[in-house]
Structures are given as structure tokens and as C-alpha cells.
Scaffold this active site. Sequence first.
Site, PDB file in Angstrom:
ATOM      1  N   ASP A  47       0.840  -1.195   0.000  1.00  0.00           N
ATOM      2  CA  ASP A  47       0.000   0.000   0.000  1.00  0.00           C
ATOM      3  C   ASP A  47       0.876   1.246   0.000  1.00  0.00           C
ATOM      4  O   ASP A  47       2.013   1.216   0.514  1.00  0.00           O
ATOM      5  CB  ASP A  47      -0.896   0.022   1.239  1.00  0.00           C
ATOM      6  N   TYR A  75       5.255  -9.281   8.107  1.00  0.00           N
ATOM      7  CA  TYR A  75       4.790  -7.910   8.294  1.00  0.00           C
ATOM      8  C   TYR A  75       4.808  -7.549   9.781  1.00  0.00           C
ATOM      9  O   TYR A  75       4.399  -8.344  10.627  1.00  0.00           O
ATOM     10  CB  TYR A  75       3.363  -7.751   7.769  1.00  0.00           C
ATOM     11  N   ASP A  89      -7.589   1.396   7.103  1.00  0.00           N
ATOM     12  CA  ASP A  89      -6.343   1.986   7.603  1.00  0.00           C
ATOM     13  C   ASP A  89      -6.648   3.395   8.099  1.00  0.00           C
ATOM     14  O   ASP A  89      -7.805   3.848   8.086  1.00  0.00           O
ATOM     15  CB  ASP A  89      -5.230   1.973   6.551  1.00  0.00           C
ATOM     16  N   ARG A 181      -4.573  -5.152   6.250  1.00  0.00           N
ATOM     17  CA  ARG A 181      -5.713  -4.316   6.623  1.00  0.00           C
ATOM     18  C   ARG A 181      -6.941  -5.172   6.955  1.00  0.00           C
ATOM     19  O   ARG A 181      -7.714  -4.838   7.851  1.00  0.00           O
ATOM     20  CB  ARG A 181      -6.032  -3.337   5.495  1.00  0.00           C
TER      21      ARG A 181
END
Length: 305
Positions: A47, A75, A89, A181
Amino acid sequence: MARRRKGRAVSGWLVVDKPAGITSTAVVNKVRWAFDAQKAGHAGTLDPDATGVLAVALGEATKTVPYITDALKAYDFTVRFGAATKTDDAEGEVTKTSDLRPSDAQIVEALQGFVGEIEQVPPAFSAVKVDGERAYALARAGEETELAARPLWVESLLLTDRPDADHAQLEMVCGKGGYVRSIARDLGEALGCHGHVLRLRRTWSGPFVAEDGIGLQVLDDEAKSPDLDRFLRPLEEGLADLPQVTCPDASLAKLRNGNPAMVIVPGGTQIDYGDEVWASHEGRAVAVGRLMGGEIHPARVFVNG
């Protein structure tokens, strides 16, 4: 006569430590420009507000992109509890709020439901296609879309820090197609308090780690310079998850022409009939294909191998 590609026939992998505020496509374009490369692509979108590993393939290395895309990735991210947003987000409009905050024990227990083979619905603002259109384009146009759940392998999902009641820092290792997300959104729902991603960083992707990545300032400072090539990693690193076999001299021409050829399987290596392997000659990749009866049947051939 075929049109000749503009730029250099440079091949290899570049690990970029992507900063926030730029799209993955823009990073790839910058890398291609800096190296004056004929061809470039990346292995897994981040992103715009996410940071960390963006593995960019140049030239012949683009043929190994699927193997990095399919590899496990890690992550490190922060979930903000108490609010759901349209984008899942911090950039999106808040749609729901809650005063409830989970305990550490409740978070750890809830995380167990997100490990292993799970079904995950992508965010409304994602690059998933719906009837030929990107989901984010439909969402921006105000259209309601119902995205289908997709399977995702989650190797691990751990609570690594709890700065305060509103935030939790998590670390996830997962397979191809994971949306952090969505994890934050679904975790908030499971805990009854809503949630979204506040910060996201990809720490590694297959064999590539963030600490080895270069920043965009380096690309700007050394663009078009031969010195920039020192940051390139061999295309063979993109094949790290495949078994390696050796191509003898007598088989080299056949393989390079895309024809099946005999290869040598290293002693002690367990490769089943039909397994995908890569063949090397003097350490350089020649082809990727299926091993059948001592022969590799090539699916991809490397011109500069």
C-alpha cells in the site's frame, strides 16, 4: 523486424526499502529509470502508506517474480482499536467506533483464529478486480461491492507489543495474497471493538529483508551511474525456494532452446517426479521446469543464463 527495447539489458533483483507515501508502481518506474533498464516488475504490492521490502526484478529476473510472489512474507504492523474505517487503515473515513478495549489475553486468544488456512475478504479499497474493474475504483465512485473471501495461509500471527490500551503491535508471516488491513479489520470485529491498521512495514519477502534494501534517495543520487549496479542481486536468488539441479555441457544448448534435456540431481536431494526445479550451469540459471525421468522440461528459459 521486431522493435528493439529501449534501455540496458540489465538483469537482477533490487531490494528497495520503500518509504511511505508512494505507490509500488511508482517505485518500479523509478528503479527502471535509474538503471535505464529495458524491463522491470515487482513481487507483491505494498500500500502507498506501507514501508519495507519491495523486491524489484529487472530484465531476465522478471521471469522469477512468481516464485517471490508465492513465497512467505513477514509484516510488522500496529492496530488501532476503537474505530473501523472505510479503507481499513488510518487514511479512511471512520465508519464505526467503540469504547471497548481488549486485554492482552483477549488479543492473544483471538489471534489463534487467524492462524493456518483462513478465509479472508479483501478490503473494499484494494486492487482486486470486480467485473473487470478495480475494487478501489468502484469504492471511490461510491459503489457498494461485495468481495468474495479468498484463502490465505497464515504461518504465524503474534502480539509483540502493547504500547497502550488503544494500540497493539503484531507480527504476521503469511503466504501470497494476504491483506494486513483485513486482518486488523477482522481482529477488531472478533474482539468487538473495531480496528484498523495504523502502521505497516514488510520486514522480509522470501529471501529479501528490509535491512538489505536501499532507499529512493540512493536511486536519485546514483541514477544512470554504473555504480548503481553494485546493489543488484543475482536473479538466481529469486529461485531460492526451488530445488537446484545441474545442467551438464551436453545439455546446455538444448535447454537454452527450450527443449527437454538431461540434468544432474545432487546427491541426497529428494525431488519427486514432476517437481518444479531450476537448472544451473556454472552457477548461472539456465531454465526452470519440471523434472521427469532425469530430464528437465523447461517452462522458462533464461537468455543470459
